[in-house]
Motif scaffolding. Structure first.
Motif, PDB file in Angstrom:
ATOM      1  N   SER A  37      60.843  -4.978  80.127  1.00 13.28           N
ATOM      2  CA  SER A  37      62.141  -5.495  80.589  1.00 13.28           C
ATOM      3  C   SER A  37      62.878  -6.195  79.459  1.00 13.28           C
ATOM      4  O   SER A  37      64.098  -6.042  79.303  1.00 13.28           O
ATOM      5  N   LEU A  56      61.434   1.780  84.318  1.00 14.68           N
ATOM      6  CA  LEU A  56      61.361   0.543  85.101  1.00 14.68           C
ATOM      7  C   LEU A  56      61.696   0.792  86.570  1.00 14.68           C
ATOM      8  O   LEU A  56      61.024   0.249  87.461  1.00 14.68           O
ATOM      9  N   PRO A 307      62.469  -6.060  87.055  1.00 18.04           N
ATOM     10  CA  PRO A 307      63.916  -6.295  86.995  1.00 18.04           C
ATOM     11  C   PRO A 307      64.636  -5.505  88.075  1.00 18.04           C
ATOM     12  O   PRO A 307      64.193  -4.428  88.479  1.00 18.04           O
TER      13      PRO A 307
END
Length: 507
Positions: A37, A56, A307
């Motif tokens: 992240s 991600l 995130p």
């Protein structure tokens, strides 16, 4: 000496192995997510940033869906530290207990994992169907507990393992950096690099493999400074490797590795054995201890570490939509390296075993079971679908393994284009230019996300090959990046070269 003896049952070992393999199939280690992240926030290369966003988002989706992060659910590697005051209560050996755990994990009906292990590596290479046996390393240590490190190592990164024996005064750092510069991106960066120095050939390789499972702490190390030669080497390699500009998925960027791990051991005065093993973006491993009170208790990670990134491939104003069902040679000739495409329509699949069968049939003049003329093929071996899924996680496999077949297939079939992972070698690029059949990449490490672009799937040839059978997918807005165009321009050359120059200009 402690007189206390711990009894660990075989059932608890098997269950713990099975549970841990399921756990690491869909949960990334939180330290990797935090570091990736941070790299995503710092990244300036649009292509690399897009790749990290997909990784991600895929990770978060896999965690919530409890489905594999990557379609290559790995070769199982176990490190067992057995306390000498532990008694294992079982009629089976430790290897058998572990392999039963592997079988249970990979055949779990709620989250089946892809069986990738083949027996008889020299000839038949027949799939074992349950991903057993595991690679097991055992060490007897003082104490009354058993500590397990359970890892699942993907083939793309495992194939990039390297070993050398340097002269005693030669630079380890120079050899590592030079070697990584030749590996390409088939190991799916951004990841980690494990380095073993000393001992013997097998000891160095073992150290490099085991040290990959240590916590990621490069930022902390940079903040406090090195306290040993090993830590000095870690920092030097972290900085030099990232300065190569390879970037996420080899597209060029600031972050190629989030950490470098180094382990050393005394060695012969005439030798300096050095092992290098990359770890891919899946980075699957977990550590737990059995103390006789029951199987391992594995607590789900705090999802606030992930995130909140929204990824919608269709929102990109720069992406070109492609209808695979009306594709022409004239259209594919206009695609340029680095361009983002969204593929919709019918897409064939085929990887190593299918390509070998196709070429064998071509060589003896036999008809193929599927017409490849005017089609696009995707190098993938998907995970088995469950519940309401069309297909399980279906990320790309390393394309260089298909290079040896490319000229023959393109010349004989009229295939229009290919999709896979990482760069192509010179032989494949030559065939791409000769037959004007471009090559695209999907993002390795985004298998669950990619599967959501697949709207239907059916096996149409070589069903006996299991995950290596030829499927026909119906896809909608499958995001890919043009990697090698019909002129031979390669994003895996231009991207890293550009970012290496940018990075060097800042030093």
């Amino acid at each position: 000496m402690s007189s206390k003896q711990t009894i660990v049952t075989g059932e608890h070992i098997t269950k713990s192995i099975a549970d841990s393999l399921q756990y690491i199939s869909y949960y990334h280690p939180t330290d990797y997510i935090r570091y990736l992240s941070s790299a995503y926030e710092r990244e300036e290369s649009p292509a690399a940033k897009n790749a990290m966003a997909q990784i991600l988002v895929n990770s978060r989706m896999a965690a919530f869906g409890r489905r594999p992060i990557c379609q290559d659910t790995g070769l199982v590697v176990i490190f067992a530290k057995i306390g000498m005051s532990v008694q294992i209560d079982s009629a089976q050996g430790l290897g058998d207990l572990i392999n039963e755990g592997v079988r249970q994990a990979y055949l779990d009906p709620y989250n089946p994992l892809r069986a990738s292990v083949v027996s008889d590596p020299l000839s038949t290479r027949r799939n074992t169907k349950d991903n057993s046996p595991a690679i097991v390393h055992v060490d007897l240590v003082p104490g009354n507990e058993i500590t397990f490190i359970v890892a699942a190592k993907g083939g793309g990164s495992e194939n990039k393992a390297r070993f050398t024996t340097l002269n005693p005064n030669a630079s380890v750092s120079d050899w590592i950096v030079e070697t990584i510069s030749t590996l390409g991106s088939g190991w799916c960066p951004p990841g980690l690099i494990g380095v073993g120095v000393g001992g013997s050939a097998e000891k160095a390789m073992l150290m490099a493999k085991e040290v990959l499972n240590e916590p990621i702490d490069m930022f902390e190390l940079l903040a406090r400074g090195p306290a040993s030669p090993e830590e000095e080497l870690r920092i030097e390699l972290y900085q030099r490797i990232n300065a190569l500009g390879i970037g996420a998925q080899g597209l060029g960027g600031l972050t190629t590795v989030v950490d470098v791990k180094v382990e050393t051991f005394p060695t012969h005065a005439a030798s300096k054995p050095v092992a290098l093993i990359p770890q891919c973006a899946a980075n699957r491993h977990i550590k737990f201890t059995l103390d006789g009170t029951g199987p391992a208790v594995l607590t789900p990670p705090d999802m606030s570490d992930w995130p909140d990134i929204e990824y919608d491939s269709t929102s990109s104003t720069n992406a070109r939509r492609v209808n695979l069902d009306t594709l022409t040679k004239e259209e594919t000739a206009t695609w340029r390296a680095g361009e983002m495409l969204l593929l919709s329509g019918k897409l064939l699949t085929g990887r190593d075993a299918a390509h070998k069968r196709i070429v064998d049939l071509i060589n003896v003049g036999q008809p193929l079971p599927v017409d490849l003329k005017g089609r696009v093929i995707y190098y993938v071996g998907p995970v088995q679908a469950v519940r309401d899924e069309i297909v399980g996680p279906a990320g790309p496999t390393t394309s260089t393994r298909m290079d040896m077949f490319t000229e023959k297939v393109l010349a004989a079939t009229g295939l229009f284009a290919m999709v896979g992972k990482a760069e192509r070698g010179p032989v494949a690029v030559e065939a791409i230019v000769k037959h004007r059949a471009p090559y695209m990449i999907a993002i390795g490490g985004a298998a669950y996300l990619i599967s959501k672009s697949i709207k239907s799937a059916r096996v149409i040839a070589f069903e006996d090959l299991g995950m290596e059978a030829i499927y026909e997918f119906e896809v909608q807005d499958l995001p890919v990046t043009m990697a090698v165009d019909v002129e031979g321009n390669s994003v895996h050359k231009s991207g890293p070269a550009e970012w290496r120059q940018r990075i060097m200009g800042r030093l």
